[in-house]
Write an enzyme that holds these catalytic residues in place. Structure first.
Site, PDB file in Angstrom:
ATOM      1  N   LYS A  17      96.702  28.831   9.819  1.00 52.94           N
ATOM      2  CA  LYS A  17      96.807  29.171  11.096  1.00 52.94           C
ATOM      3  C   LYS A  17      98.705  29.378  11.333  1.00 52.94           C
ATOM      4  O   LYS A  17      99.193  28.782  10.230  1.00 52.94           O
ATOM      5  CB  LYS A  17      96.654  27.806  11.806  1.00 52.94           C
ATOM      6  CG  LYS A  17      95.056  27.695  12.251  1.00 52.94           C
ATOM      7  CD  LYS A  17      95.102  26.354  13.052  1.00 52.94           C
ATOM      8  CE  LYS A  17      93.548  26.156  13.402  1.00 52.94           C
ATOM      9  NZ  LYS A  17      92.834  27.156  14.237  1.00 52.94           N
ATOM     10  N   ARG A  59      81.803  25.309  12.646  1.00 51.72           N
ATOM     11  CA  ARG A  59      80.402  25.618  12.275  1.00 51.72           C
ATOM     12  C   ARG A  59      79.855  25.272  10.930  1.00 51.72           C
ATOM     13  O   ARG A  59      78.662  25.065  10.771  1.00 51.72           O
ATOM     14  CB  ARG A  59      80.538  27.202  12.775  1.00 51.72           C
ATOM     15  CG  ARG A  59      81.381  28.119  11.826  1.00 51.72           C
ATOM     16  CD  ARG A  59      81.334  29.518  12.755  1.00 51.72           C
ATOM     17  NE  ARG A  59      82.468  29.524  13.425  1.00 51.72           N
ATOM     18  CZ  ARG A  59      82.919  30.389  14.385  1.00 51.72           C
ATOM     19  NH1 ARG A  59      82.289  31.561  14.302  1.00 51.72           N
ATOM     20  NH2 ARG A  59      83.831  30.385  15.218  1.00 51.72           N
TER      21      ARG A  59
HETATM   22  N1  BES Z   1      89.532  23.974  15.685  1.00 55.90           N
HETATM   23  C1  BES Z   1      89.491  25.409  15.918  1.00 55.90           C
HETATM   24  C2  BES Z   1      89.366  25.652  17.218  1.00 55.90           C
HETATM   25  C3  BES Z   1      90.614  25.751  18.184  1.00 55.90           C
HETATM   26  C4  BES Z   1      91.824  26.411  18.130  1.00 55.90           C
HETATM   27  C5  BES Z   1      90.471  24.744  19.174  1.00 55.90           C
HETATM   28  C6  BES Z   1      92.811  26.080  18.942  1.00 55.90           C
HETATM   29  C7  BES Z   1      91.541  24.484  20.072  1.00 55.90           C
HETATM   30  C8  BES Z   1      92.727  25.337  20.071  1.00 55.90           C
HETATM   31  C9  BES Z   1      88.618  26.061  14.977  1.00 55.90           C
HETATM   32  O1  BES Z   1      88.175  25.458  13.897  1.00 55.90           O
HETATM   33  C10 BES Z   1      89.251  27.374  14.498  1.00 55.90           C
HETATM   34  O2  BES Z   1      90.100  27.623  14.013  1.00 55.90           O
HETATM   35  N2  BES Z   1      88.542  28.412  15.345  1.00 55.90           N
HETATM   36  C11 BES Z   1      88.840  29.886  15.156  1.00 55.90           C
HETATM   37  C12 BES Z   1      87.605  30.603  14.937  1.00 55.90           C
HETATM   38  C13 BES Z   1      87.887  32.136  14.650  1.00 55.90           C
HETATM   39  C14 BES Z   1      88.667  32.151  13.182  1.00 55.90           C
HETATM   40  C15 BES Z   1      86.759  32.864  14.603  1.00 55.90           C
HETATM   41  C16 BES Z   1      89.401  30.279  16.630  1.00 55.90           C
HETATM   42  O3  BES Z   1      89.229  29.751  17.434  1.00 55.90           O
HETATM   43  O4  BES Z   1      90.524  30.950  16.333  1.00 55.90           O
HETATM   44 MN    MN Z   2      89.548  26.324  12.163  1.00 65.58          MN
END
Ligand code: BES
Ligand code: MN
Ligand code: ZN
Length: 499
Positions: free
Chosen positions: A281, A355
């Protein structure tokens, strides 16, 4: 916080601070009228000076009113009488809770307003009061030095006053339910706010075990890495490989009904820190990914509330807990893992890890033959883009469950909004190399994430709540909200026939 119900003459209530409502343009509520009469019109005379018009959340503190036993009277603006909505009521409650918390008074008495907010019954109005005051008065202190903690003299006791003694039963019930919910919410917030270096998978497991000592009807089993390996939880373990912290599968069972009664199951994503893994990230706001275990915290909170309320139902709570970090052993884009269900998954983005761990938890849940399963997860940023931060995303193919959860959300103002879970989206998860990919592209990201989970939830009635937008606040009020513990507890109360 200690809550008690009070009835009887309002002007004679012995309390450090008596709170009564005033509608806009200085129109008194019934309780304010009582005080006005008891003080020979002093209240309305003071109001005429113009210090408080009655706008929502305005407050005015008055001392030494003649004919009134309370040490102080706090007037609380409720907005226009004919626009007295639940939203305005809640905003006013939030404001008064802040004032009371800062006031140095350790006790207060709040006159529940008459008329009640439009469409609201007394039970809900009283429960809203309990929950709003608890929400406002919560302070995170665990990792702050004592001299940095505010306030010094927090509010400890709040009485809820109603005019009609005959209606006290519903207020008693509201206090009982509200306090249990509040305690569950507090637990979820506390766990959420704890930093990732303290709130590890091991810590979450230990806290669950501590709770099991407190409640005889609660039993806990914690699966470690080797046990998960033996079961074949390849998806969950693949995420954990990137972390020095050992993963845990926390399985708690609350036995409130006879053994024949099929359990309700709650599954919460327990990602104690999500750096994204090799699909790292961005640095900005990455600290907020300590909240990525909010689903796990929420199911523990709801379980705590169920224990406190001794609900006559059986409950299974499952938390797949791990970190998601980059490491030489971490998942790499293109890696293929075999889930507990036997289905293979191509990991195209290691940041779509929630997931993966939920997939194995959903399959594991089958062994409990659950009546219904709800999973909760801070699953996608896409859900926040779609719905903003007010409702959680609700996904289910069961119409009754959709209705129940939507209603529980409304009843607690812990609201959800349904998004589709149509087969049409499933093709976005096609993979050239495995049974499915773990991402479905930019379009409808919250939906394709839910569609992914659906492939592991075929054996029971199931709903998924994407709580990415509601589980915590950012900015100056940064912190866990404890949502959706209230919704879950309300749903359990209805399922237990307690409402
Ligand atoms: N925990 C995150 C989702 C998230 C991101 C919640 C920011 C709240 C704020 C999750 O594990 C994630 O990183 N999801 C990705 C999925 C994507 C790679 C398909 C996302 O939402 O960017
Ligand atoms: Mn994630
Ligand atoms: Zn995550």
């Amino acid at each position: 916080m200690e809550f008690k119900i009070k009835t009887g003459e309002l002007a004679a209530q012995k309390t450090p601070c008596l709170v009564v409502g005033v509608f806009e343009k200085r129109r008194l509520t019934e309780s304010a009228e009582r005080l006005d009469a008891a003080s020979n019109g002093r209240l309305s005379a003071l109001l005429k000076k113009g210090d408080l018009s009655g706008g929502v959340g305005q407050t005015l503190l008055l001392y030494d009113l003649p004919g009134i036993t309370a040490e102080r009277v706090l007037l609380l603006g409720l907005g226009k009488r004919n626009e007295f909505t639940r939203a305005n009521y809640r905003q006013a409650l939030s404001a008064v809770a802040s004032v009371l918390q800062q006031s140095g008074a350790e006790g207060a008495t709040l006159a529940l307003p008459t008329p009640l907010p439009r469409g609201l019954d007394l039970y809900t109005a009283a429960r809203d009061a309990v929950l709003m005051v608890e929400e406002r008065c919560y302070r995170y202190t665990r990792t702050k030095s004592e001299d940095k903690q505010e306030p010094k003299r927090p509010l400890k006791r709040l009485n809820l006053w109603i005019a009609a003694r005959g209606e006290s039963a519903s207020v008693e019930l509201a206090i009982h339910h509200g306090q249990a919910m509040a305690e569950g919410i507090r637990l979820a917030r506390e766990l959420g706010n704890l930093p990732g270096n303290l709130c590890t998978p091991t810590y979450l497991a230990e806290q669950t075990q501590v709770m099991a000592k407190e409640f005889p009807k609660l039993s806990v089993e914690v699966l470690d890495e080797s046990q998960m390996q033996a079961l074949g939880m390849g998806a969950l373990l693949s995420v954990a490989r990137g972390s020095r912290q050992p993963p845990r599968l926390i399985v708690a069972q609350y036995h409130g009904a006879d053994t024949e009664t099929k359990p309700l199951a709650l599954i919460g994503k327990g990602l104690t820190f999500d750096a994204g893994g090799i699909s790292l990230k961005q640095a900005a706001d990455m600290d907020e990914m300590k909240f990525d275990m909010a689903g796990g915290a929420a199911v523990l909170g709801a379980m705590r509330a169920a224990c406190l309320l001794e609900l006559p139902l059986n409950l299974v709570v499952i938390i797949p807990a791990t970190e998601n970090l980059p490491d030489g052993a971490a998942n790499k884009p293109g890696d293929i893992v075999t889930s507990l269900s036997g289905q293979t998954i191509e990991i195209l983005n290691t940041d779509a890890e929630g997931r993966l761990i939920l997939a194995d938890a959903l399959t594991y849940c089958e062994r409990f033959e659950p009546e219904t399963v709800i999973d909760l997860a801070t699953l996608t940023g896409s859900c926040v883009i779609a719905l903003g931060k007010h409702p959680a995303g609700l996904f289910t193919n069961d119409e009754r469950l959709a209705t129940e959860l939507t209603a529980a959300g409304e009843a607690t103002w812990d609201r959800v909004w349904r998004l589709p879970l149509w087969e049409d989206y499933q093709e976005q998860l096609n993979s050239n190399f495995a049974d499915m990919a773990n991402i479905g592209g930019r379009e409808g990201g919250a939906i394709t994430a839910a569609c992914f989970l659906a492939r592991f939830a075929k054996k029971y009635r199931w709903a998924h709540l994407d709580i990415a937008g509601v589980a915590w606040l950012s900015g100056k009020d940064k912190g866990a909200t404890g949502r959706p513990v209230a919704l879950l507890t309300h749903w359990l109360l209805t399922r237990a026939g307690a409402l």
